[in-house]
Write an enzyme that holds these catalytic residues in place. Structure first.
Site, PDB file in Angstrom:
ATOM      1  N   ASP A  51       0.876  -1.172   0.000  1.00  0.00           N
ATOM      2  CA  ASP A  51       0.000   0.000   0.000  1.00  0.00           C
ATOM      3  C   ASP A  51       0.916   1.225   0.000  1.00  0.00           C
ATOM      4  OD1 ASP A  51      -1.425   2.220   0.752  1.00  0.00           O
ATOM      5  OD2 ASP A  51      -2.499   1.258   2.409  1.00  0.00           O
ATOM      6  N   GLN A  79       0.908   6.501   1.044  1.00  0.00           N
ATOM      7  CA  GLN A  79       1.660   7.570   1.725  1.00  0.00           C
ATOM      8  C   GLN A  79       3.105   7.653   1.249  1.00  0.00           C
ATOM      9  OE1 GLN A  79       0.309   9.828   3.506  1.00  0.00           O
ATOM     10  NE2 GLN A  79      -1.675   8.917   3.985  1.00  0.00           N
ATOM     11  N   LYS A 103      -3.288  12.091  -3.173  1.00  0.00           N
ATOM     12  CA  LYS A 103      -2.301  12.318  -2.112  1.00  0.00           C
ATOM     13  C   LYS A 103      -0.969  12.785  -2.700  1.00  0.00           C
ATOM     14  CE  LYS A 103      -4.185   8.858   1.036  1.00  0.00           C
ATOM     15  NZ  LYS A 103      -4.946   9.665   1.989  1.00  0.00           N
ATOM     16  N   CYS A 152      -8.289   6.477  10.396  1.00  0.00           N
ATOM     17  CA  CYS A 152      -8.663   5.226   9.700  1.00  0.00           C
ATOM     18  C   CYS A 152      -7.644   4.121   9.991  1.00  0.00           C
ATOM     19  CB  CYS A 152      -8.814   5.417   8.202  1.00  0.00           C
ATOM     20  SG  CYS A 152     -10.093   6.574   7.768  1.00  0.00           S
TER      21      CYS A 152
END
Ligand code: C6P
Length: 406
Positions: free
Chosen positions: A200, A203, A226, A364
């Protein structure tokens, strides 16, 4: 080219907004970044001059839009150094990319008694789809534990890998802690046992260069919004051989080769996984965001954010009664903390009145909060356009919060 955040800021119209009669101080970049003029212009240009459905029409606008969309795929392929453009699947974002793999990969490979291994610091987007898949296939979700500084317990990770493990799904950078995980080492270890790995990267892509071939990850997911691009668009990178083996996820137009009432055959990659009319405008906006990142220089951004992180930590450490949540040695431009036993929501509300935007709560990532036995944190997260002056304004804001609640 020299990097100057004050000059860069001029490319972001929203940054001159006032909130409560004060200049906006935007420190909520892990939630979403603001968009530079080139991205906004690209969206307008598409709808003013190029709007058309793609891969379908025989007319000029349609072929032009199709070419632009497929060129954007190539831009992204080169940006992440994928071997083939068809390994880049457009999705609505990281969440949808993970759901796609959790549904399709699991349908093909997950059986009763198998295991999926995630970590204790995952965003809900990398927990819930796997829980749902495990429930569907009577498989087990296992979790790599985390240490008190917010790093992964790598010894236990190795012990958790076993012949039942079908996939490791892990965040590159924690959105709540800022921890940068040693994903290359984790991928190497998992591959040693022939276990594929999904990363993932929501970020990571705004802050560092990502080379999927160098990482050798099997899947890599990220969101356009993002990384200075539009909302509602993102990417699933997957290795060709795995994507070819996996069944389609959603059915509809575009993903088929032929349809009859008795049998449907599926399109080749990447279209097999892109059912329906795609989000062409936002794909083009995401491409512009990537060009913006390359022109600004991801290494310039990384160096600037590192300096902001150092400055913010130095200043925050001087404040009494700050508890940092997440103190990994390798960390990204995120600081999560609790302040003076004041509820994070109260801190956020007062700071908002002062024009300072940041996120409070569980981000989250509720299991992280449970791990630290806290209701949530105050989180500041930086982007290329943030400045040390903004950190000074935040520090004054925290003094006001302490005067009110302390
Ligand atoms: N984190 C945050 O404030 P989407 O919503 O699909 O673009 O991204 C989901 C997601 C997945 N993984 C990680 C590590 C993330 O940080 C996020 C989004 C935002 O931290 C919104 S909750």
């Amino acid at each position: 080219m020299s990097f100057d955040p004050d000059i860069l800021r001029k490319q972001f119209p929203i940054l001159s907004t006032e909130v409560n009669k004060r200049p906006l101080v935007y420190l909520d970049n892990a939630a979403t970044t603001q968009k530079p003029r080139v991205v906004l212009d690209r969206l307008v240009r598409y709808y003013e001059n190029e709007n058309s459905n793609i891969h379908r029409g025989a007319h000029f606008l349609s072929s032009q839009a199709t070419e632009a969309y497929e060129n954007a795929r190539k831009t992204i392929q080169h940006h992440i150094n994928a071997r083939y453009a068809h390994e880049v699947i457009f999705t609505r974002g990281t969440t949808e990319a993970i759901n796609l793999v959790a549904a399709s990969f699991s349908q093909k490979y997950l059986k009763s008694g198998d295991e999926i291994l995630i970590s204790a610091m995952e965003h809900h987007a990398n927990i819930v789809p796997w829980q749902m898949a495990c429930e569907r296939h009577q498989a087990k979700l296992r979790v790599i534990p985390m240490r008190e500084d917010g790093t992964l317990d790598m010894d236990t990770f190795e012990k958790l890998l076993n012949k039942h493990t079908k996939l490791v799904a892990l965040t590159h950078i924690s959105n709540a802690l800022g921890t940068i995980n040693p994903v290359k080492k984790i991928i190497e270890t998992a591959h040693h046992e022939n276990i594929p790995v999904l990363i993932d990267g929501a970020q990571a892509t705004p802050h560092m260069a990502v080379d999927v071939q160098d990482l050798d990850c099997d899947f890599y997911c990220f969101s356009g919004h993002k990384m200075y691009g539009p909302m509602g668009v993102g990417v699933l990178y997957g290795k060709e051989e795995l994507l070819n083996e996996m069944p389609p996820w959603q059915g509809g137009g575009e993903m088929i080769s032929s349809v009859s009432f008795t049998k449907t055959t599926y399109n080749e990659l990447p279209f097999k996984f892109e059912a329906g009319t795609p989000n062409v405008a936002d794909v083009l906006g995401m491409e512009s965001a990537i060009l913006f990142l390359s022109e600004t220089g991801i290494e310039n951004i990384a160096a600037h954010e590192k300096e902001l992180l150092r400055y913010a930590l130095d200043r925050l450490k001087q404040v009494d009664n700050i508890r940092f949540i997440g103190e990994a040695p390798e960390r990204s431009a995120v600081v999560s903390f609790l302040f003076n036993d004041i509820h994070p929501y109260d801190t956020g509300t007062v700071l908002d009145k002062l024009g300072i935007a940041l996120r409070t709560g569980h981000h989250c990532a509720q299991p992280i909060m449970t791990h630290f036995n806290i209701p949530g944190t105050v989180r500041i997260s930086f982007a290329a356009y943030n400045t040390k002056q903004e950190i000074d304004i935040l520090m004054n804001g925290l003094s006001t919060v302490r005067d009110m609640f302390g």
